[in-house]
Design a protein around this motif. Structure first.
Motif, PDB file in Angstrom:
ATOM      1  N   PHE A 163       0.832  -1.203   0.000  1.00 25.46           N
ATOM      2  CA  PHE A 163       0.000   0.000   0.000  1.00 25.46           C
ATOM      3  C   PHE A 163       0.864   1.249   0.000  1.00 25.46           C
ATOM      4  O   PHE A 163       2.022   1.226   0.442  1.00 25.46           O
ATOM      5  CB  PHE A 163      -0.961   0.005   1.205  1.00 25.46           C
ATOM      6  N   HIS A 164       0.301   2.330  -0.517  1.00 26.73           N
ATOM      7  CA  HIS A 164       0.934   3.639  -0.439  1.00 26.73           C
ATOM      8  C   HIS A 164      -0.176   4.644  -0.158  1.00 26.73           C
ATOM      9  O   HIS A 164      -1.076   4.837  -0.983  1.00 26.73           O
ATOM     10  CB  HIS A 164       1.648   3.993  -1.751  1.00 26.73           C
ATOM     11  N   ASN A 165      -0.144   5.220   1.028  1.00 25.18           N
ATOM     12  CA  ASN A 165      -1.140   6.239   1.416  1.00 25.18           C
ATOM     13  C   ASN A 165      -2.583   5.788   1.215  1.00 25.18           C
ATOM     14  O   ASN A 165      -3.424   6.574   0.778  1.00 25.18           O
ATOM     15  CB  ASN A 165      -0.892   7.558   0.662  1.00 25.18           C
ATOM     16  N   SER A 220       4.667   5.397   2.661  1.00 23.16           N
ATOM     17  CA  SER A 220       3.526   6.305   2.843  1.00 23.16           C
ATOM     18  C   SER A 220       3.945   7.468   3.733  1.00 23.16           C
ATOM     19  O   SER A 220       4.833   7.319   4.579  1.00 23.16           O
ATOM     20  CB  SER A 220       2.369   5.567   3.524  1.00 23.16           C
ATOM     21  N   ASP A 221       3.278   8.621   3.569  1.00 27.62           N
ATOM     22  CA  ASP A 221       3.602   9.724   4.483  1.00 27.62           C
ATOM     23  C   ASP A 221       2.380  10.199   5.272  1.00 27.62           C
ATOM     24  O   ASP A 221       2.440  11.217   5.950  1.00 27.62           O
ATOM     25  CB  ASP A 221       4.273  10.889   3.726  1.00 27.62           C
ATOM     26  N   MET A 222       1.262   9.461   5.201  1.00 29.00           N
ATOM     27  CA  MET A 222       0.083   9.872   5.972  1.00 29.00           C
ATOM     28  C   MET A 222       0.201   9.330   7.409  1.00 29.00           C
ATOM     29  O   MET A 222       0.581   8.172   7.615  1.00 29.00           O
ATOM     30  CB  MET A 222      -1.185   9.334   5.303  1.00 29.00           C
ATOM     31  N   LYS A 281      12.203   1.763   2.667  1.00 19.22           N
ATOM     32  CA  LYS A 281      12.993   2.929   3.124  1.00 19.22           C
ATOM     33  C   LYS A 281      12.852   4.111   2.157  1.00 19.22           C
ATOM     34  O   LYS A 281      13.238   5.225   2.458  1.00 19.22           O
ATOM     35  CB  LYS A 281      14.479   2.559   3.219  1.00 19.22           C
ATOM     36  N   LYS A 282      12.392   3.811   0.950  1.00 19.91           N
ATOM     37  CA  LYS A 282      12.129   4.880  -0.020  1.00 19.91           C
ATOM     38  C   LYS A 282      10.988   4.397  -0.909  1.00 19.91           C
ATOM     39  O   LYS A 282      10.599   3.240  -0.824  1.00 19.91           O
ATOM     40  CB  LYS A 282      13.378   5.180  -0.860  1.00 19.91           C
ATOM     41  N   ARG A 283      10.469   5.270  -1.754  1.00 23.87           N
ATOM     42  CA  ARG A 283       9.352   4.866  -2.618  1.00 23.87           C
ATOM     43  C   ARG A 283       9.875   3.846  -3.621  1.00 23.87           C
ATOM     44  O   ARG A 283      10.752   4.152  -4.443  1.00 23.87           O
ATOM     45  CB  ARG A 283       8.813   6.114  -3.326  1.00 23.87           C
ATOM     46  N   GLU A 284       9.340   2.629  -3.594  1.00 27.68           N
ATOM     47  CA  GLU A 284       9.850   1.562  -4.447  1.00 27.68           C
ATOM     48  C   GLU A 284       8.950   1.285  -5.648  1.00 27.68           C
ATOM     49  O   GLU A 284       9.412   0.829  -6.680  1.00 27.68           O
ATOM     50  CB  GLU A 284       9.979   0.258  -3.634  1.00 27.68           C
ATOM     51  N   TYR A 313      -1.604   8.820  -7.148  1.00 29.61           N
ATOM     52  CA  TYR A 313      -0.225   8.964  -6.663  1.00 29.61           C
ATOM     53  C   TYR A 313       0.623   9.856  -7.563  1.00 29.61           C
ATOM     54  O   TYR A 313       0.448   9.887  -8.766  1.00 29.61           O
ATOM     55  CB  TYR A 313       0.454   7.597  -6.553  1.00 29.61           C
ATOM     56  N   LYS A 314       1.585  10.493  -6.944  1.00 35.37           N
ATOM     57  CA  LYS A 314       2.534  11.337  -7.694  1.00 35.37           C
ATOM     58  C   LYS A 314       3.834  10.555  -7.872  1.00 35.37           C
ATOM     59  O   LYS A 314       4.339   9.957  -6.934  1.00 35.37           O
ATOM     60  CB  LYS A 314       2.869  12.607  -6.891  1.00 35.37           C
ATOM     61  N   TRP A 315       4.398  10.589  -9.071  1.00 40.53           N
ATOM     62  CA  TRP A 315       5.728  10.022  -9.292  1.00 40.53           C
ATOM     63  C   TRP A 315       6.617  11.112  -9.867  1.00 40.53           C
ATOM     64  O   TRP A 315       6.250  11.742 -10.844  1.00 40.53           O
ATOM     65  CB  TRP A 315       5.658   8.849 -10.272  1.00 40.53           C
TER      66      TRP A 315
END
Length: 500
Positions: free
Chosen positions: A71-73, A105-107, A130-133, A299-301
């Protein structure tokens, strides 16, 4: 939303603060979070299986599974409902663990609050990148943490239904080289209504020469092969989000290509690899999982690279042999940077995989193969530097085909004349029924309104009406008019050398 029923909220009746919540939910997720937050985390769903599925007997000894959810956010209630649906609707002993992979995620709600909540459930591990993969590498992180006999990949906005797991695991118990997908049902993005169909109406996966996944009706040869509608369906490709695979077999097959970025193309790559290297890819009509289908990605890339193209070129280079040119023709062989694929070619050699030609002829015989076409490329008018231009996907069916300045980039100006005299791209054909416009219509192979000839005098002739394709005086419209041989009826289109 109990029993999968839709929930509707009239936004206009909300006060200012609630309306902002409603809008923010859509903005952040590309689905209606406001409604999800009103629903139970354990909302009930109907038993969506065919009657015959309910009496199917499965092996008493089934392998267990690690469920990997990246998941991401993701919204809190949607992510939790996904997890609860797995726990609530699966036999306890078959779920060894659920591995949540947080793709950076940053939420706030996905930090300590999530850890505290999941700790109480037991069985849930959280792995944090550890970073956006991106999905592909996030899944590899989750896979590395999995310990069960099989691994089941789900998206983070799903709901599993009653009896979803046993039929998947039963196929892997029968043969560990079976890779199996549930039927993916639609959870509506606005009302969270759960939509489903019968086993007979199940679609199978295909692809087109843009290397895009597509859904298809069950072909005749596959209906004949099976004794009943609920029997496993062989599918040339998988949509990619939801599937179960034997853990050691996935390892043996080479998991995912770590040189692929973010997501896109990895589902076709794995599909080709499974079939060509001795496995079988199936959709299991008795297994249903709902998935929220979004109309855009929230999502933003930060990237200037077309990753889907980069990934698809990697898969074409490794797996598609001479067929890769049909894909490359679509963008004039401008491959771009795609990294080093030597390790993946080595993998193919070591696994002693079959050719792509074998795959097309044996697994996907109804695929339209452009190599059999008579002409290909742009169809350029002599009177104006204008080309026939139209998308050909299912969103474009029934829409008029127009003219556009020729750009030599392929894409929506790339057309093929098939040996059945269709002007087509993938499954969309130019169709003229005598009215104002030429339209895009699904190719039906019956000639009729879809039969054209590219004649010696370079006219594009519509056989049924005995008229010629012509560009309008202003160059913007494609018309069909009585043949007069004027320059606006003369077209330049690359003829292919025919094998005798």
């Amino acid at each position: 939303g109990e029993q999968g029923k839709p929930v509707t909220v009239n936004k206009e009746s909300l006060d200012k603060e609630e309306r902002k919540k409603f809008d923010d939910g859509w903005q952040k997720n590309a689905y209606n979070q406001y409604i999800s937050d009103m629903m139970s985390l354990h909302r009930s769903l109907p038993d969506v299986r065919d009657e015959e599925c309910k009496s199917e007997e499965y092996r008493s000894e089934l392998p267990d599974t690690s469920v990997v959810i990246c998941f991401h956010n993701e919204a809190w209630t949607v992510l939790l409902r996904t997890v609860h649906s797995v726990l609530d609707r699966s036999p306890k002993h078959l779920i060894k663990e659920i591995i949540l992979v947080d793709d950076f995620s940053d939420m706030d709600h996905l930090k300590s609050a999530l850890e505290d909540y999941m700790e109480k459930l037991g069985k849930v591990k959280i792995v944090r990148a550890k970073k956006r993969e991106g999905l592909i590498r996030a899944r590899l992180l989750g896979f590395a943490a999995a310990t069960a006999d099989t691994v089941t990949f789900l998206d983070s906005h799903c709901e599993c239904t009653k009896g979803w797991l046993e039929p998947l695991l039963d196929r892997i118990a029968a043969n560990r080289s079976n890779v199996v997908c549930p039927v993916i049902d639609v959870i509506e993005d606005d009302s969270f209504k759960y939509q489903y169909g019968s086993a007979k109406a199940t679609s199978i996966g295909g692809f087109d020469w843009n290397m895009q996944f597509s859904w298809h009706a069950i072909p005749e040869y596959e209906r004949k092969r099976r004794s009943k509608d609920i029997a496993p369906l062989r599918s040339p490709t998988m949509a990619g989000g939801l599937f179960t695979i034997h853990r050691e077999y996935f390892e043996h097959l080479g998991t995912y290509d770590p040189g692929m970025d973010i997501w896109g193309g990895e589902n076709l790559e794995l599909s080709f690899r499974v079939w060509m290297c001795g496995g079988t890819l199936e959709i299991i009509p008795c297994s249903h999982v709902g998935h929220i289908f979004r109309k855009r990605s929230p999502y933003k890339w930060r990237t200037g690279v077309n990753v889907v193209k980069k990934n698809s070129v990697r898969l074409a280079e490794v797996w598609m042999d001479e067929y890769k040119d049909y894909y490359y023709e679509r963008f004039n062989h401008d491959l771009g940077e795609f990294g080093d694929v030597s390790a993946r070619k080595e993998l193919r050699k070591n696994l002693k995989c079959k050719s792509f030609d074998w795959f097309v002829k044996n697994v996907y015989p109804d695929l339209f193969v452009p190599g059999e076409s008579i002409c290909s490329g742009e169809i350029r008018n002599k009177a104006k530097p204008m080309c026939i231009d139209s998308p050909s996907d299912h969103h474009s069916y029934h829409k008029p085909v127009n003219m556009w300045p020729c750009h030599a980039q392929g894409g929506n100006q790339y057309w093929m004349m098939s040996k059945n005299n269709e002007i087509r791209r993938d499954d969309g054909c130019l169709d003229y029924s005598g009215g104002e416009n030429v339209i895009i219509y699904p190719c039906h192979g019956q000639r009729g309104n879809q039969e054209w000839q590219y004649r010696e005098d370079n006219t594009v002739f519509h056989v049924n009406t005995q008229k010629c394709a012509e560009v309008s005086v202003d160059g913007k419209k494609l018309m069909v008019r009585p043949c007069t041989g004027v320059d606006r009826q003369i077209w330049k289109w690359k003829r292919k050398a025919q094998k005798s």
